[in-house]
Structure formats: C-alpha cells, structure tokens
Design an enzyme around this catalytic site. Structure first.
Site, PDB file in Angstrom:
ATOM      1  N   THR A  31     -11.107   2.816  -7.377  1.00  0.00           N
ATOM      2  CA  THR A  31     -11.937   4.008  -7.180  1.00  0.00           C
ATOM      3  C   THR A  31     -13.407   3.626  -7.056  1.00  0.00           C
ATOM      4  OG1 THR A  31     -12.501   6.184  -8.095  1.00  0.00           O
ATOM      5  CG2 THR A  31     -12.218   4.404  -9.681  1.00  0.00           C
ATOM      6  N   ARG A  37      -1.474  -0.373  -8.385  1.00  0.00           N
ATOM      7  CA  ARG A  37      -2.828   0.070  -8.039  1.00  0.00           C
ATOM      8  C   ARG A  37      -2.829   1.595  -8.092  1.00  0.00           C
ATOM      9  NH1 ARG A  37      -3.890  -0.671  -2.117  1.00  0.00           N
ATOM     10  NH2 ARG A  37      -4.384  -2.840  -2.581  1.00  0.00           N
ATOM     11  N   ASP A  76       0.851  -1.192   0.000  1.00  0.00           N
ATOM     12  CA  ASP A  76       0.000   0.000   0.000  1.00  0.00           C
ATOM     13  C   ASP A  76       0.888   1.245   0.000  1.00  0.00           C
ATOM     14  OD1 ASP A  76      -2.358  -1.421   0.107  1.00  0.00           O
ATOM     15  OD2 ASP A  76      -2.658  -1.184   2.260  1.00  0.00           O
ATOM     16  N   MET A  77       0.320   2.377  -0.390  1.00  0.00           N
ATOM     17  CA  MET A  77       1.081   3.621  -0.333  1.00  0.00           C
ATOM     18  C   MET A  77       0.522   4.492   0.800  1.00  0.00           C
ATOM     19  SD  MET A  77       3.655   5.204  -1.469  1.00  0.00           S
ATOM     20  CE  MET A  77       4.169   4.680  -3.104  1.00  0.00           C
TER      21      MET A  77
HETATM   22  C1  LIG Z   1      -8.935  -0.907  -3.250  1.00  0.00           C
HETATM   23  C2  LIG Z   1      -8.464   0.425  -2.747  1.00  0.00           C
HETATM   24  C3  LIG Z   1      -7.206   0.533  -2.193  1.00  0.00           C
HETATM   25  C4  LIG Z   1      -6.729   1.768  -1.752  1.00  0.00           C
HETATM   26  N1  LIG Z   1      -5.439   1.881  -1.319  1.00  0.00           N
HETATM   27  C5  LIG Z   1      -4.954   3.093  -0.991  1.00  0.00           C
HETATM   28  C6  LIG Z   1      -3.572   3.288  -0.684  1.00  0.00           C
HETATM   29  O1  LIG Z   1      -2.755   2.355  -0.709  1.00  0.00           O
HETATM   30  N2  LIG Z   1      -3.169   4.547  -0.362  1.00  0.00           N
HETATM   31  C7  LIG Z   1      -4.023   5.618  -0.334  1.00  0.00           C
HETATM   32  O2  LIG Z   1      -3.592   6.740  -0.069  1.00  0.00           O
HETATM   33  N3  LIG Z   1      -5.337   5.461  -0.618  1.00  0.00           N
HETATM   34  C8  LIG Z   1      -5.825   4.236  -0.942  1.00  0.00           C
HETATM   35  N4  LIG Z   1      -7.147   4.100  -1.262  1.00  0.00           N
HETATM   36  C9  LIG Z   1      -8.100   5.204  -0.982  1.00  0.00           C
HETATM   37  C10 LIG Z   1      -8.212   6.155  -2.144  1.00  0.00           C
HETATM   38  O3  LIG Z   1      -7.008   6.881  -2.259  1.00  0.00           O
HETATM   39  C11 LIG Z   1      -9.380   7.145  -1.962  1.00  0.00           C
HETATM   40  O4  LIG Z   1      -9.193   7.883  -0.810  1.00  0.00           O
HETATM   41  C12 LIG Z   1     -10.747   6.492  -1.881  1.00  0.00           C
HETATM   42  O5  LIG Z   1     -10.838   5.415  -2.769  1.00  0.00           O
HETATM   43  C13 LIG Z   1     -11.839   7.517  -2.259  1.00  0.00           C
HETATM   44  O6  LIG Z   1     -11.622   8.011  -3.544  1.00  0.00           O
HETATM   45  P1  LIG Z   1     -12.534   7.643  -4.820  1.00  0.00           P
HETATM   46  O7  LIG Z   1     -11.643   7.431  -5.983  1.00  0.00           O
HETATM   47  O8  LIG Z   1     -13.436   6.529  -4.492  1.00  0.00           O
HETATM   48  O9  LIG Z   1     -13.318   8.974  -5.138  1.00  0.00           O
HETATM   49  P2  LIG Z   1     -14.271   9.883  -4.239  1.00  0.00           P
HETATM   50  O10 LIG Z   1     -14.605  11.028  -5.116  1.00  0.00           O
HETATM   51  O11 LIG Z   1     -13.673  10.149  -2.914  1.00  0.00           O
HETATM   52  O12 LIG Z   1     -15.541   8.974  -4.027  1.00  0.00           O
HETATM   53  C14 LIG Z   1     -16.372   8.568  -5.101  1.00  0.00           C
HETATM   54  C15 LIG Z   1     -17.726   8.171  -4.548  1.00  0.00           C
HETATM   55  O13 LIG Z   1     -17.560   7.131  -3.582  1.00  0.00           O
HETATM   56  C16 LIG Z   1     -18.100   7.541  -2.329  1.00  0.00           C
HETATM   57  N5  LIG Z   1     -17.205   7.136  -1.255  1.00  0.00           N
HETATM   58  C17 LIG Z   1     -15.872   7.247  -1.244  1.00  0.00           C
HETATM   59  N6  LIG Z   1     -15.386   6.799  -0.066  1.00  0.00           N
HETATM   60  C18 LIG Z   1     -16.473   6.426   0.663  1.00  0.00           C
HETATM   61  C19 LIG Z   1     -16.657   5.900   1.966  1.00  0.00           C
HETATM   62  N7  LIG Z   1     -15.616   5.686   2.773  1.00  0.00           N
HETATM   63  N8  LIG Z   1     -17.912   5.625   2.382  1.00  0.00           N
HETATM   64  C20 LIG Z   1     -18.972   5.825   1.579  1.00  0.00           C
HETATM   65  N9  LIG Z   1     -18.864   6.340   0.353  1.00  0.00           N
HETATM   66  C21 LIG Z   1     -17.632   6.648  -0.093  1.00  0.00           C
HETATM   67  C22 LIG Z   1     -18.139   9.042  -2.356  1.00  0.00           C
HETATM   68  O14 LIG Z   1     -19.149   9.540  -1.505  1.00  0.00           O
HETATM   69  C23 LIG Z   1     -18.400   9.327  -3.813  1.00  0.00           C
HETATM   70  O15 LIG Z   1     -19.774   9.274  -4.090  1.00  0.00           O
HETATM   71  C24 LIG Z   1      -7.604   2.895  -1.780  1.00  0.00           C
HETATM   72  C25 LIG Z   1      -8.870   2.780  -2.337  1.00  0.00           C
HETATM   73  C26 LIG Z   1      -9.308   1.580  -2.849  1.00  0.00           C
HETATM   74  C27 LIG Z   1     -10.637   1.505  -3.504  1.00  0.00           C
END
Ligand SMILES: Cc1cc2nc3c(=O)[nH]c(=O)nc-3n(C[C@H](O)[C@H](O)[C@H](O)COP(=O)(O)OP(=O)(O)OC[C@H]3O[C@@H](n4cnc5c(N)ncnc54)[C@H](O)[C@@H]3O)c2cc1C
Length: 309
Positions: A218, A176, A125-126
């Site tokens: 995402t 990822r 992970d980052m």
């Molecule tokens: C499989 C996976 C691994 C990841 N690994 C890392 C990592 O190693 N390092 C790192 O910095 N980040 C990681 N992340 C987190 C990522 O960076 C984002 O913070 C997170 O995915 C939210 O961004 P989004 O692209 O979904 O867009 P957003 O615009 O934040 O969300 C898109 C939609 O999803 C909904 N949503 C998002 N999060 C939630 C939530 N928690 N509860 C309910 N609804 C939500 C929002 O309300 C919006 O409608 C990971 C995410 C995923 C999916």
C-alpha cells in the site's frame, strides 16, 4: 468505482497511446529486461528489493503464453546472473488462466521449476473477480505439487477476503495484501474508502496472526502505520512481513519506511504490454489523469512538472 472514475476511464481509453505513455512511464521500468535490471540495481542501491512483472494479461492464445513463460525464464536467469535482490510476480491470465486452468498450471509450473533451481520466490498476482477462485485453486495446486517458494495476493475490497485470509493464514501462505485495483460490482466488493481500509486492517490482522508471511502492499500511510503498529503489538519478527510499493508511486514514503528499518519491496513492471497497466495507474492518480484529459480536450500542453511529481 466512482462515477467520475468511470468517466475518466472512458476518456483515457480514447486517449492516443503516445500521450498516455508520456505520463505512464513513471510507473514502468521500460520495454526491455535491461531496463528492468537497471531499475532493480538502483533500487537495490537504496536498500530496497524488487519483484519483477513482465507486462501483459488476459492472453487468449497458447503461443502468447509461451512468450511469457520464456520471458519469465530470461528474467529469472538475469536476476541470478546479475545477483539482483529480486523475485518475480506473475499474472495468471498471462500464463493462460483465461484459456484453461490446466494450461496456467503447466506454464506457471515451468516458471516455478526454473525459479526453484535458484531458490527464487514467485508470486501470483490477483486479477479481477472472475479469476479469484481460479487463482487461489492454482496456488493450492502448486503447493500440493511440491512448490514451496510461491505466494499469492488478496484484495481487501472483496467481501470474501476475510475467509480467504483465514484459509491462507492457516496454510502458512505468503500473502501480499492490497486494496484491489479492478472495477468490481458492489455485490462482490466494498465501494467505500473507509470500508476498504477497515477490511484491509482486518485481513492484515488475520494474516499476521497466522503461520505465513505477510506483504503489506500500500501507499496509504494510514495503513502503513496500522501495519507497523500491528507487527509491533504481535512482536512479529522481521522475517515474517514486509512492505511493498509500486515503482513510481510516493518514493518519499518508501524512503521513510526503509529509514525506519523495515523491509521494502518495489513492484517493477517492464515490457511492451504497458497500456492496461498504465490506465489502471493513471486512474489512481487524479493529478496525472487530469493532465492527460486536459491534453485530450485541447486544454493545454502536458506538464512535464506534473509528470515528475
Ligand atoms: C506492490 C503492489 C502490488 C500490487 N498487486 C496487486 C494485485 O496483484 N492485484 C490488485 O488488484 N492490485 C494490486 N495492487 C494495487 C492495489 O490494489 C491498489 O490499487 C494500489 O496500491 C492503490 O491503493 P493504496 O493502498 O496505495 O491506497 P490509495 O488510497 O489508493 O492510495 C494511497 C496514496 O497513494 C497515492 N497513489 C496511489 N496510487 C497512485 C498512483 N498510481 N500514482 C500516484 N499516486 C498514487 C494516492 O494518491 C494516495 O495518496 C498492488 C499494489 C502494490 C503496491
């Protein structure tokens, strides 16, 4: 991070843990490996594979690092004995990166050796920006040491990411791509929603055009569409990319993507170290966070309906 999110963060950090847990449990399989195995089996039954995270980060002593090495070993064994369709994701600071890069290298190597025996993939992970370069260095060092089934993560919000994407694409890495979840200064990270989206698309294009494997992580449906359109335009075969989502976030979108025939992997965290992870998830979901804050301020009972939404 916006001012309102910073204010929310302050309130959440003062919130009693049992109340945070009430809302956070949506995002976590549970405390034990049994909980994780059950969740993975359910996901596998829906045609979804998993990546398992043993919750914990920013470990400050070697004894704790050994706990994580052992726990990942048990997790790998369980994936194999239960024939689960899953791999593992590791936070480098849980493996000692905040203590010394050599310690992280040794402990991650131990996990990779165990995984390699069973042909299992491991992703680093980052974490936040003090560890970006150190994590990429670790990744390349592990590859040089002969570990092949290892991958890394890039965060679209970082200004450096397009350069990193080019290097990793050229090295045939499994990457990822996510937006990035930590609070980072403007000098290092884009702060605007649209800019982060644009940076995500640009990095995704570099990765998909490269020699490696791209995991599009995402819940942003606009980005999912861009990923699908790009893969189609590049005629990228199904074994060169996948979509990834977090446990508990937008299962409806997950089912749609699976129904379209794309490979989907869900991030399944388990363990006792759930607090930091949950706070980050709650900050991303204003609806949940608002309920927590209302309860903290004595403005009404926690809504079970919201917790299930
Ligand atoms: C499989 C996976 C691994 C990841 N690994 C890392 C990592 O190693 N390092 C790192 O910095 N980040 C990681 N992340 C987190 C990522 O960076 C984002 O913070 C997170 O995915 C939210 O961004 P989004 O692209 O979904 O867009 P957003 O615009 O934040 O969300 C898109 C939609 O999803 C909904 N949503 C998002 N999060 C939630 C939530 N928690 N509860 C309910 N609804 C939500 C929002 O309300 C919006 O409608 C990971 C995410 C995923 C999916």
């Amino acid at each position: 991070m916006t001012k309102s999110k910073r204010a929310l963060l302050k309130i959440l950090l003062m919130t009693p843990k049992p109340l945070v847990w009430r809302f956070a449990r949506t995002y976590i399989a549970g405390d034990t490996l049994d909980d994780a195995a059950r969740t993975i089996r359910e996901l596998n039954g829906e045609g979804v594979c998993a990546t398992v995270d043993v919750l914990g980060e920013w470990v400050k002593n070697e004894g704790e690092v050994q706990f994580f090495v052992d726990q990942y070993g048990k997790t790998i064994d369980r994936i194999v004995t239960d024939r689960l369709d899953a791999n593992v994701s590791i936070k480098p600071t849980a493996m000692g990166l905040a203590i010394a890069p050599d310690l992280a290298f040794r402990s991650i190597s131990a996990v990779l050796e165990r995984a390699q025996k069973h042909g299992l993939f491991v992703r680093l992970d980052m974490e936040d920006s003090p560890y970006t370069q150190a994590t990429l260095d670790l990744y390349f060092r592990l590859r040089e040491a002969g570990f092949e089934k290892v991958g890394v993560v890039l965060q679209a919000y970082l200004r450096r990411t397009l350069d990193d994407a080019a290097k990793l694409a050229d090295a045939g890495a499994s990457v990822r791509l996510c937006k990035g979840i930590y609070v980072e200064p403007r000098a290092l990270a884009y702060q605007q929603f649209d800019t982060v989206r644009a940076a995500f698309v640009a990095a995704m294009e570099i990765l998909m055009k490269g020699k490696g494997y791209t995991a599009v992580a995402t819940h942003d449906e606009w980005l999912v569409f861009r990923g699908q359109a790009l893969a189609r335009a590049l005629e990228l075969p199904g074994d060169r990319f996948e979509f990834q989502m977090l446990l508990g976030v937008d299962p409806a979108l997950r089912r749609i993507i699976v129904g379209q025939g794309y490979k989907m992997r869900v991030y399944v965290p388990y363990g006792n170290g759930w607090f930091g992870y949950s706070i980050r998830r709650l900050l991303e979901n204003p609806k949940f966070a608002t309920h927590v804050v209302k309860n903290v301020l004595g403005m009404g009972p926690a809504s079970g309906a919201a917790a299930k939404a």
